[in-house]
Design a protein around this motif. Sequence first.
Motif, PDB file in Angstrom:
ATOM      1  N   MET A   1     -10.011 -20.652  11.723  1.00 53.51           N
ATOM      2  CA  MET A   1     -11.206 -20.829  12.510  1.00 53.51           C
ATOM      3  C   MET A   1     -11.149 -22.182  13.229  1.00 53.51           C
ATOM      4  SD  MET A   1     -13.193 -18.294  12.396  1.00 53.51           S
ATOM      5  CE  MET A   1     -12.172 -17.180  11.505  1.00 53.51           C
ATOM      6  N   MET A   2     -11.694 -22.190  14.434  1.00 53.22           N
ATOM      7  CA  MET A   2     -11.810 -23.432  15.196  1.00 53.22           C
ATOM      8  C   MET A   2     -13.260 -23.552  15.662  1.00 53.22           C
ATOM      9  SD  MET A   2      -8.412 -23.652  17.575  1.00 53.22           S
ATOM     10  CE  MET A   2      -8.418 -25.418  17.789  1.00 53.22           C
ATOM     11  N   LEU A   3     -13.683 -24.773  15.851  1.00 53.06           N
ATOM     12  CA  LEU A   3     -15.009 -25.030  16.383  1.00 53.06           C
ATOM     13  C   LEU A   3     -14.912 -25.392  17.856  1.00 53.06           C
ATOM     14  CD1 LEU A   3     -16.532 -27.209  13.511  1.00 53.06           C
ATOM     15  CD2 LEU A   3     -17.066 -24.824  14.050  1.00 53.06           C
ATOM     16  N   PHE A   4     -15.876 -24.936  18.644  1.00 52.19           N
ATOM     17  CA  PHE A   4     -15.909 -25.287  20.060  1.00 52.19           C
ATOM     18  C   PHE A   4     -15.837 -26.798  20.236  1.00 52.19           C
ATOM     19  CE2 PHE A   4     -17.645 -21.698  22.830  1.00 52.19           C
ATOM     20  CZ  PHE A   4     -17.161 -20.706  22.005  1.00 52.19           C
ATOM     21  N   SER A   5     -16.592 -27.522  19.421  1.00 57.52           N
ATOM     22  CA  SER A   5     -16.655 -28.982  19.563  1.00 57.52           C
ATOM     23  C   SER A   5     -15.300 -29.641  19.327  1.00 57.52           C
ATOM     24  CB  SER A   5     -17.690 -29.569  18.599  1.00 57.52           C
ATOM     25  OG  SER A   5     -17.340 -29.272  17.259  1.00 57.52           O
ATOM     26  N   ARG A   6     -14.430 -29.015  18.545  1.00 60.15           N
ATOM     27  CA  ARG A   6     -13.097 -29.578  18.270  1.00 60.15           C
ATOM     28  C   ARG A   6     -12.091 -29.239  19.365  1.00 60.15           C
ATOM     29  NH1 ARG A   6     -12.776 -31.124  12.617  1.00 60.15           N
ATOM     30  NH2 ARG A   6     -14.872 -31.954  12.344  1.00 60.15           N
ATOM     31  N   VAL A   7     -12.363 -28.181  20.141  1.00 60.03           N
ATOM     32  CA  VAL A   7     -11.458 -27.778  21.211  1.00 60.03           C
ATOM     33  C   VAL A   7     -11.706 -28.620  22.462  1.00 60.03           C
ATOM     34  CG1 VAL A   7     -10.798 -25.865  22.724  1.00 60.03           C
ATOM     35  CG2 VAL A   7     -11.231 -25.446  20.309  1.00 60.03           C
ATOM     36  N   ARG A   8     -12.964 -28.949  22.698  1.00 55.54           N
ATOM     37  CA  ARG A   8     -13.316 -29.745  23.872  1.00 55.54           C
ATOM     38  C   ARG A   8     -12.558 -31.071  23.823  1.00 55.54           C
ATOM     39  NH1 ARG A   8     -19.562 -30.210  25.111  1.00 55.54           N
ATOM     40  NH2 ARG A   8     -19.244 -28.125  25.909  1.00 55.54           N
ATOM     41  N   PRO A 105      -8.970 -18.534  16.952  1.00 61.08           N
ATOM     42  CA  PRO A 105      -8.168 -18.870  18.122  1.00 61.08           C
ATOM     43  C   PRO A 105      -7.120 -17.808  18.487  1.00 61.08           C
ATOM     44  CG  PRO A 105      -7.527 -20.225  16.253  1.00 61.08           C
ATOM     45  CD  PRO A 105      -8.727 -19.431  15.828  1.00 61.08           C
ATOM     46  N   VAL A 106      -6.796 -16.918  17.569  1.00 58.24           N
ATOM     47  CA  VAL A 106      -5.811 -15.873  17.854  1.00 58.24           C
ATOM     48  C   VAL A 106      -6.461 -14.721  18.622  1.00 58.24           C
ATOM     49  CG1 VAL A 106      -4.237 -14.183  16.847  1.00 58.24           C
ATOM     50  CG2 VAL A 106      -4.397 -16.480  15.873  1.00 58.24           C
ATOM     51  N   THR A 107      -7.611 -14.272  18.154  1.00 59.94           N
ATOM     52  CA  THR A 107      -8.282 -13.121  18.778  1.00 59.94           C
ATOM     53  C   THR A 107      -9.331 -13.531  19.801  1.00 59.94           C
ATOM     54  OG1 THR A 107     -10.019 -13.051  17.097  1.00 59.94           O
ATOM     55  CG2 THR A 107      -7.996 -11.778  16.661  1.00 59.94           C
ATOM     56  N   ALA A 108      -9.752 -14.793  19.800  1.00 60.76           N
ATOM     57  CA  ALA A 108     -10.817 -15.335  20.658  1.00 60.76           C
ATOM     58  C   ALA A 108     -12.193 -14.805  20.269  1.00 60.76           C
ATOM     59  CB  ALA A 108     -10.535 -15.081  22.135  1.00 60.76           C
ATOM     60  N   ARG A 109     -12.306 -14.135  19.133  1.00 59.19           N
ATOM     61  CA  ARG A 109     -13.593 -13.605  18.671  1.00 59.19           C
ATOM     62  C   ARG A 109     -14.437 -14.716  18.076  1.00 59.19           C
ATOM     63  NH1 ARG A 109     -15.517  -9.222  19.928  1.00 59.19           N
ATOM     64  NH2 ARG A 109     -16.750  -9.106  18.066  1.00 59.19           N
ATOM     65  N   ILE A 110     -15.699 -14.748  18.472  1.00 57.25           N
ATOM     66  CA  ILE A 110     -16.645 -15.697  17.890  1.00 57.25           C
ATOM     67  C   ILE A 110     -17.028 -15.161  16.524  1.00 57.25           C
ATOM     68  CG2 ILE A 110     -18.939 -16.718  18.113  1.00 57.25           C
ATOM     69  CD1 ILE A 110     -18.525 -16.522  21.171  1.00 57.25           C
ATOM     70  N   GLU A 111     -16.965 -16.020  15.534  1.00 59.51           N
ATOM     71  CA  GLU A 111     -17.298 -15.616  14.164  1.00 59.51           C
ATOM     72  C   GLU A 111     -18.744 -15.952  13.823  1.00 59.51           C
ATOM     73  OE1 GLU A 111     -15.203 -13.891  12.246  1.00 59.51           O
ATOM     74  OE2 GLU A 111     -13.672 -13.967  13.797  1.00 59.51           O
ATOM     75  N   ALA A 112     -19.219 -17.112  14.281  1.00 60.21           N
ATOM     76  CA  ALA A 112     -20.583 -17.547  13.977  1.00 60.21           C
ATOM     77  C   ALA A 112     -21.014 -18.592  14.987  1.00 60.21           C
ATOM     78  CB  ALA A 112     -20.656 -18.127  12.570  1.00 60.21           C
ATOM     79  N   VAL A 113     -22.319 -18.642  15.204  1.00 60.11           N
ATOM     80  CA  VAL A 113     -22.911 -19.664  16.061  1.00 60.11           C
ATOM     81  C   VAL A 113     -23.785 -20.536  15.161  1.00 60.11           C
ATOM     82  CG1 VAL A 113     -24.448 -20.105  18.010  1.00 60.11           C
ATOM     83  CG2 VAL A 113     -22.850 -18.177  18.093  1.00 60.11           C
TER      84      VAL A 113
END
Length: 144
Positions: A1-8, A105-113
């Motif tokens: 899992m990755m967080l949006f805030s960590r990718v930015r 990051p592999v499937t690009a599916r959002i897991e949780a908001v």
Amino acid sequence: MMLFSRVRGLPVLTPGDADRLGVVRALTVDAASGEVTHVRIGRGRLRREAVVAWGALRAVGPDMLIVRSLGGPGEVPPHRDLLGSRVLTECGEERGTVLDAAFDPVTARIEAVLTTLGELPADRLLGLGDHALVIRTGHVRHRV
């Protein structure tokens, strides 16, 4: 899992010679499908931003993204920032503000908001507009 805030802010490189294209400015989301669709790459103040489809990425890691190629412009969906969006139910009830989102990051599916009121499972997402993230009515799971 990755967080949006960590990718930015992560560098975006080309394969082989590892030329730096820029840094991740934002991720574009299709809330209805629950997927990250595009990466928006900041290329400096004087250069236009680049937009790359998630499928055009060769590798995604905690330190960088590697793009297969920039390719042609293709169809680029409008961008609305998920982070910082108000959260409303389909009935118009306020449900906080988006703080972050976890995705595969592999499937690009959002897991949780992750919101100011707790965690929302991705299957509750209906749409993301200019004014808010719209979710199906239900209860937010509060963290204990």
